[in-house]
Design a protein around this motif. Structure first.
Motif, mmCIF file in Angstrom:
data_model
loop_
_atom_site.group_PDB
_atom_site.id
_atom_site.type_symbol
_atom_site.label_atom_id
_atom_site.label_comp_id
_atom_site.label_asym_id
_atom_site.label_seq_id
_atom_site.Cartn_x
_atom_site.Cartn_y
_atom_site.Cartn_z
ATOM 1 N N MET A 1 -3.400 -34.752 -15.072
ATOM 2 C CA MET A 1 -3.720 -34.130 -16.371
ATOM 3 C C MET A 1 -3.944 -32.626 -16.192
ATOM 4 N N THR A 2 -3.285 -31.852 -17.035
ATOM 5 C CA THR A 2 -3.506 -30.408 -16.934
ATOM 6 C C THR A 2 -4.660 -30.005 -17.845
ATOM 7 N N THR A 3 -5.515 -29.129 -17.359
ATOM 8 C CA THR A 3 -6.610 -28.659 -18.211
ATOM 9 C C THR A 3 -6.195 -27.347 -18.871
ATOM 10 N N LYS A 4 -6.707 -27.138 -20.082
ATOM 11 C CA LYS A 4 -6.369 -25.931 -20.819
ATOM 12 C C LYS A 4 -7.102 -24.732 -20.240
ATOM 13 N N LYS A 5 -6.414 -23.623 -20.156
ATOM 14 C CA LYS A 5 -7.078 -22.385 -19.721
ATOM 15 C C LYS A 5 -8.142 -21.987 -20.732
ATOM 16 N N PHE A 6 -9.250 -21.468 -20.241
ATOM 17 C CA PHE A 6 -10.381 -21.112 -21.097
ATOM 18 C C PHE A 6 -9.967 -20.163 -22.234
ATOM 19 N N ALA A 7 -10.377 -20.531 -23.453
ATOM 20 C CA ALA A 7 -10.227 -19.681 -24.643
ATOM 21 C C ALA A 7 -8.805 -19.106 -24.726
ATOM 22 N N SER A 8 -8.654 -17.773 -24.761
ATOM 23 C CA SER A 8 -7.323 -17.158 -24.874
ATOM 24 C C SER A 8 -6.872 -16.516 -23.561
ATOM 25 N N GLN A 9 -7.341 -17.040 -22.429
ATOM 26 C CA GLN A 9 -6.988 -16.405 -21.151
ATOM 27 C C GLN A 9 -5.523 -16.601 -20.770
ATOM 28 N N ALA A 10 -4.862 -17.597 -21.370
ATOM 29 C CA ALA A 10 -3.437 -17.799 -21.073
ATOM 30 C C ALA A 10 -2.538 -17.015 -22.033
ATOM 31 N N ASP A 11 -3.146 -16.345 -23.005
ATOM 32 C CA ASP A 11 -2.391 -15.642 -24.047
ATOM 33 C C ASP A 11 -2.206 -14.189 -23.628
ATOM 34 N N LEU A 12 -1.040 -13.888 -23.049
ATOM 35 C CA LEU A 12 -0.839 -12.552 -22.474
ATOM 36 C C LEU A 12 0.334 -11.810 -23.088
ATOM 37 N N GLU A 13 0.987 -12.417 -24.082
ATOM 38 C CA GLU A 13 2.190 -11.805 -24.639
ATOM 39 C C GLU A 13 1.841 -10.754 -25.692
ATOM 40 N N GLU A 14 2.393 -9.553 -25.552
ATOM 41 C CA GLU A 14 2.145 -8.477 -26.507
ATOM 42 C C GLU A 14 2.703 -8.838 -27.878
ATOM 43 N N LYS A 15 2.011 -8.402 -28.952
ATOM 44 C CA LYS A 15 2.439 -8.716 -30.313
ATOM 45 C C LYS A 15 3.078 -7.483 -30.958
ATOM 46 N N LYS A 16 3.923 -7.772 -31.965
ATOM 47 C CA LYS A 16 4.598 -6.689 -32.668
ATOM 48 C C LYS A 16 3.745 -6.247 -33.858
ATOM 49 N N VAL A 17 3.541 -4.944 -33.989
ATOM 50 C CA VAL A 17 2.691 -4.403 -35.051
ATOM 51 C C VAL A 17 3.495 -4.169 -36.327
ATOM 52 N N SER A 18 2.874 -4.496 -37.486
ATOM 53 C CA SER A 18 3.436 -4.120 -38.786
ATOM 54 C C SER A 18 2.430 -3.249 -39.529
ATOM 55 N N PHE A 19 2.930 -2.239 -40.235
ATOM 56 C CA PHE A 19 2.068 -1.366 -41.031
ATOM 57 C C PHE A 19 2.654 -1.375 -42.436
ATOM 58 N N VAL A 20 1.965 -2.075 -43.355
ATOM 59 C CA VAL A 20 2.553 -2.410 -44.655
ATOM 60 C C VAL A 20 1.755 -1.760 -45.775
ATOM 61 N N LYS A 21 2.449 -1.131 -46.712
ATOM 62 C CA LYS A 21 1.797 -0.569 -47.890
ATOM 63 C C LYS A 21 1.593 -1.668 -48.935
ATOM 64 N N LEU A 22 0.351 -1.829 -49.409
ATOM 65 C CA LEU A 22 0.027 -2.914 -50.339
ATOM 66 C C LEU A 22 -0.094 -2.440 -51.776
ATOM 67 N N SER A 23 -0.504 -1.181 -51.946
ATOM 68 C CA SER A 23 -0.714 -0.618 -53.288
ATOM 69 C C SER A 23 -0.726 0.900 -53.107
ATOM 70 N N ASP A 24 -1.037 1.624 -54.187
ATOM 71 C CA ASP A 24 -1.037 3.089 -54.075
ATOM 72 C C ASP A 24 -1.973 3.584 -52.970
ATOM 73 N N HIS A 25 -3.067 2.854 -52.718
ATOM 74 C CA HIS A 25 -4.098 3.364 -51.818
ATOM 75 C C HIS A 25 -4.394 2.479 -50.608
ATOM 76 N N ALA A 26 -3.693 1.353 -50.465
ATOM 77 C CA ALA A 26 -4.072 0.405 -49.410
ATOM 78 C C ALA A 26 -2.910 0.071 -48.479
ATOM 79 N N TYR A 27 -3.244 -0.026 -47.191
ATOM 80 C CA TYR A 27 -2.284 -0.414 -46.157
ATOM 81 C C TYR A 27 -2.891 -1.502 -45.274
ATOM 82 N N ALA A 28 -1.995 -2.290 -44.659
ATOM 83 C CA ALA A 28 -2.431 -3.318 -43.709
ATOM 84 C C ALA A 28 -1.773 -3.071 -42.359
ATOM 85 N N TYR A 29 -2.592 -3.060 -41.323
ATOM 86 C CA TYR A 29 -2.107 -3.003 -39.939
ATOM 87 C C TYR A 29 -2.279 -4.412 -39.380
ATOM 88 N N THR A 30 -1.156 -5.101 -39.147
ATOM 89 C CA THR A 30 -1.220 -6.487 -38.674
ATOM 90 C C THR A 30 -0.363 -6.623 -37.422
#
Ligand SMILES: [Zn+2]
Length: 318
Positions: free
Chosen positions: A1-30
């Motif tokens: 049986m394989t045990t899961k690595k603690f929390a997010s310690q196995a999560d090493l892949e870089e994510k792609k950033v999005s910068f989205v305009k939501l309205s005249d004054h608001a943006y989201a960085y996701t």
């Protein structure tokens, strides 16, 4: 049986950033399920809600902001006290760091423990941890219930509409444009972390957010939600997760089962519906432990420390 690595310690892949305009004054960085930052640009100043995990990571947010405005970043809002949200604050050199008084109290009570715990859980998010200043990120101004900021003619409300993800949850609301920055009260295609949650309050708090009738919503993790249908979907999926998990754990606890049995049963029930959401395997042991506590003898969340994290993981996943 394989045990899961603690929390997010196995999560090493870089994510792609999005910068989205939501309205005249608001943006989201996701970033594909990594912690989000919301940005409000007023007449004379910029407000940033949630800072990223380190000043080094916050620099990328600043770089994106500078592509759309050169106005000063005067305000940082902490939607809650979690380290992945607050430890990047110093990079913005804000005039004010705003939070609810409940969030301030949680930083006093458990900020140090949480910092050590979260750095252990998310090595990828804290890869430049040496850029975090020593000590805590302290709010310079606190409020209870509601606070209104005027960025020139733009009204920005900071609201506490109930407990959920933590005791101090704060949302940022633009009443004219109906844009909501929810922090971790709402997630999208990402698993709600509930290790510090109030399961019995959270669904009603989401209903209170629904009553604002947002046109756009930046969740704590996951893509920005544009349009009433997408917003409703995000609120409903988060509510379903919280309600399903708590119902399962409460039933098990009432039948006298121990935490480990309840964890196994609840994991098996939740996996088919929610197992494809990011950080599912990370969150489930923490979420079930907190739900079991709340259903039995702990109305308030117990403090997580790096040591308690490991002991819990060993008990449930070892
Ligand atoms: Zn959080």
């Amino acid at each position: 049986m394989t045990t899961k690595k603690f929390a997010s310690q196995a999560d090493l892949e870089e994510k792609k950033v999005s910068f989205v305009k939501l309205s005249d004054h608001a943006y989201a960085y996701t970033a594909e399920g990594d912690p989000n930052t919301g940005i409000i640009i007023g007449d004379d100043a910029v407000l940033v809600a949630d800072t990223q995990a380190t000043p080094a990571m916050a620099q990328d947010v600043i770089r994106h902001i500078r592509q759309v405005t050169d106005k000063p970043i005067k305000y940082v809002v902490l939607t809650h006290y979690h380290a992945v949200r607050v430890l990047g604050a110093s990079a913005y050199k804000p005039e004010q760091i705003l939070a609810s008084q409940d969030t301030y109290d949680l930083i006093v009570e458990r900020g140090e423990a949480d910092k050590a715990s979260e750095i252990g859980r998310f090595p990828r998010l804290f890869q430049n941890v040496e850029t975090v200043p020593a000590g805590m990120t302290w709010p310079t101004m606190t409020f209870t219930g509601k606070m209104t900021l005027w960025l020139g003619s733009l009204e920005v409300q900071l609201l506490q509409v109930g407990r959920g993800h933590t005791k101090g949850d704060t949302v940022v609301w633009l009443p004219k444009e109906r844009v909501l920055l929810s922090g971790d009260l709402v997630e999208f295609d990402a698993t709600p972390y509930a290790g510090d949650a109030y399961f019995r309050d959270w669904p009603q708090t989401l209903k209170n957010l629904e009553k604002l009738n947002p046109l756009a919503l930046v969740p704590g993790r996951g893509a920005a939600l544009l349009g009433e249908d997408r917003v409703a979907q995000g609120l409903e999926m988060t509510r379903n997760f919280v309600s399903d998990l708590y119902a399962s754990v409460k039933a098990g606890a009432e039948q006298g089962r121990d935490l480990k049995e309840v964890y196994r049963e609840t994991y098996a029930k939740m996996k088919p519906k929610y197992g494809n959401w990011v950080i599912f395997d990370h969150c489930m042991p923490f979420d079930v432990t907190r739900a079991y506590d709340e259903a039995t003898q702990y109305p308030d969340p117990r403090v997580w420390t790096a040591e308690r994290d490991r002991q819990m993981w060993e008990t449930l996943e070892g």
